[in-house]
Design an enzyme around this catalytic site. Structure first.
Site, PDB file in Angstrom:
ATOM      1  N   SER A  54      19.449  -8.683 108.022  1.00 40.01           N
ATOM      2  CA  SER A  54      19.472  -9.486 109.239  1.00 40.01           C
ATOM      3  C   SER A  54      20.293 -10.749 109.011  1.00 40.01           C
ATOM      4  O   SER A  54      20.265 -11.334 107.916  1.00 40.01           O
ATOM      5  CB  SER A  54      18.050  -9.896 109.627  1.00 40.01           C
ATOM      6  N   HIS A 140      16.107  -2.105 118.039  1.00 41.02           N
ATOM      7  CA  HIS A 140      16.661  -0.758 117.929  1.00 41.02           C
ATOM      8  C   HIS A 140      16.520   0.015 119.240  1.00 41.02           C
ATOM      9  O   HIS A 140      16.666  -0.532 120.331  1.00 41.02           O
ATOM     10  CB  HIS A 140      16.011   0.000 116.765  1.00 41.02           C
TER      11      HIS A 140
END
Length: 264
Positions: A54, A140
């Site tokens: 991330s 996602h």
């Protein structure tokens, strides 16, 4: 060479050619499939040569790794969502405490009274639906499927970020050991281009590892998260990364990052 990326359709689509020996002059790869909430901390000991993490985790990793300008997930209209079962938001399920999703949530919510629990992302929507949590932070393919659980969207954090900054949202970054960064950039750009030129080649690899098995959802996922920023961050991509991490440091949520580390 050790590489780690998620089993999500965008990553398996992007890296299929690279890890299957379809790009010239590349080494053999030892692949670890792990969601970014795992790699964000697993990369701390430098165990991977190439790793997907991330953007929110970069302040803890850029002393060992170089940010590449390709292969990651950054764009518009692709941000994390806060979904709810209709209860007041008190107990929240999040996919990781060093994820970009959670960092954005904290910047948006600005609340210290919430009960936060880290949960594998595929367990978040069922947990909100059955009342275990009041709300969940989803990422996602959940962007396309949360309605199937009877949930409603409280906030699109990507939309909030874009309206506030005018910048794309930096979600997932690709890091490389400094000594291979230049080579790795060439390899990954070639793998992205191969994926676009031969989308059918990776179909089975994508299907094999996807948690959401609906082919239409997989295609939507790839179309959203694999975009021009995947091939090249460009100045807008670097500016987005700098803006996110500057805000995070100013709010005391992450250590500061040197500007040079977030530039070409």
């Amino acid at each position: 060479m050790k590489i780690a990326f998620s089993p999500c359709p965008n990553d398996t689509f992007v890296f299929h050619a690279l890890v299957h020996g379809l790009i010239e002059d590349t080494p053999a790869f030892d692949v670890t499939f792990a969601d970014v909430d795992v790699t964000n901390t697993a990369a701390l000991d430098g165990k991977f040569d190439l790793v997907k993490v991330s953007y929110a985790a970069l302040p803890w990793l850029l002393d060992q790794y170089t940010l590449l300008d390709c292969g990651g997930a950054l764009g518009r209209g692709c941000g994390p969502l806060v979904v709810t079962n209709g209860k007041p938001m008190r107990k929240i399920a999040v996919p990781g405490d060093r994820t970009t999703a959670y960092l954005l949530f904290r910047l948006w919510a600005q609340r210290s009274d919430l009960d936060i629990e880290v949960v594998p992302f595929h367990q978040i929507m069922p947990g909100v639906a059955n009342g275990q949590f009041d709300a969940g932070l989803v990422i996602h393919e959940a962007r396309f499927t949360y309605q199937n659980y009877g949930l409603s969207m409280l906030q699109d954090l990507g939309e909030w970020w874009e309206s506030d900054t005018g910048l794309p949202i930096p979600l997932g970054a690709i890091l490389a050991k400094p000594e291979i960064a230049e080579q790795a950039t060439r390899w990954i750009k070639a793998s992205v281009r191969h994926a676009w030129a031969h989308p059918e080649a990776s179909r089975e690899f994508v299907r094999e590892h996807a948690q959401e098995m609906d082919p239409d959802v997989q295609r939507q996922h790839i179309a959203l998260y694999v975009n021009e920023f995947t091939e090249d961050l460009g100045e807008a991509g670097y500016e987005a990364a700098r803006a996110l991490l500057a805000r995070a440091a100013e709010a005391g949520l992450t250590p500061p990052v040197r500007t040079q580390a977030l530039s070409r």
